[in-house]
Design a protein around this motif. Structure first.
Motif, PDB file in Angstrom:
ATOM      1  N   SER A  63     -62.689  56.123  -9.572  1.00 39.46           N
ATOM      2  CA  SER A  63     -62.657  56.135  -8.117  1.00 39.46           C
ATOM      3  C   SER A  63     -62.548  54.708  -7.580  1.00 39.46           C
ATOM      4  N   SER A  64     -62.082  54.613  -6.344  1.00 39.53           N
ATOM      5  CA  SER A  64     -61.909  53.315  -5.710  1.00 39.53           C
ATOM      6  C   SER A  64     -63.255  52.717  -5.316  1.00 39.53           C
ATOM      7  N   VAL A  65     -63.320  51.400  -5.378  1.00 43.89           N
ATOM      8  CA  VAL A  65     -64.483  50.651  -4.921  1.00 43.89           C
ATOM      9  C   VAL A  65     -63.980  49.755  -3.801  1.00 43.89           C
ATOM     10  N   TYR A  66     -64.553  49.920  -2.616  1.00 45.77           N
ATOM     11  CA  TYR A  66     -64.057  49.254  -1.420  1.00 45.77           C
ATOM     12  C   TYR A  66     -64.951  48.099  -0.983  1.00 45.77           C
ATOM     13  N   LEU A  67     -64.290  47.037  -0.515  1.00 41.78           N
ATOM     14  CA  LEU A  67     -64.973  45.939   0.152  1.00 41.78           C
ATOM     15  C   LEU A  67     -64.424  45.894   1.571  1.00 41.78           C
TER      16      LEU A  67
END
Length: 157
Positions: free
Chosen positions: A2-6
């Motif tokens: 899954s994506s990890v967002y900043l």
């Protein structure tokens, strides 16, 4: 994976930062408030590495009417530098009213003096809360797309 967002709320002096947990809730991180841009980029890089970020969500300063503002060129240049340095995909999201929304969430005591107001501004806490608001808005829109796709395909059968 899954994506990890900043989440990033850009400012010429302070860059608000936020991160989403695995449940899809955005939280503020310490803002990048160093006096030199190079130091602010270094802090962003450390957060990207520490959190294993896979995508950046950058606030884009459109007007309330959805039109480009004078600051859009500045944010475009910042986005280009983020891409050059980190090579991560960037999603630009309308940041209109994110700072006001961050204020409404509370957490910061109303300053009693001009000095307290300056100290709060320098801390970047408001900027990081704005980054959390815009990241949460982005995550909510992703969930809305997922739900729409799931429910529209279920109803068609």
């Amino acid at each position: 994976m899954s994506s990890v967002y900043l989440g990033i709320d850009y400012g010429a002096k302070r860059v608000g930062l936020s991160h989403a947990d695995g449940l899809g809730f955005a939280f503020p991180l310490p803002a990048a408030v160093a006096p030199e841009a190079e130091e602010r980029f270094a802090q962003i890089g450390r957060e990207i590495a520490r959190l294993r970020v896979t995508q950046l969500v950058l606030g884009y300063p459109l007007s309330v009417e959805g039109e480009r503002t004078k600051r859009c060129d500045e944010v475009d240049a910042f986005a280009a530098e983020l891409t050059r340095r980190f090579g991560l995909p960037i999603e630009l999201v309308d940041e209109a009213l994110s700072s006001q929304a961050a204020d409404e969430l509370g957490g910061l005591r109303k300053p009693r003096s001009a000095q307290e107001r300056r100290d709060q501004a320098r801390s970047g806490e408001r900027d990081s809360r704005a980054a959390a608001v815009l990241l949460q808005d982005f995550l909510n829109s992703l969930m809305e797309l997922v739900f729409t796709a799931v429910f529209s395909s279920d109803c068609g059968q």
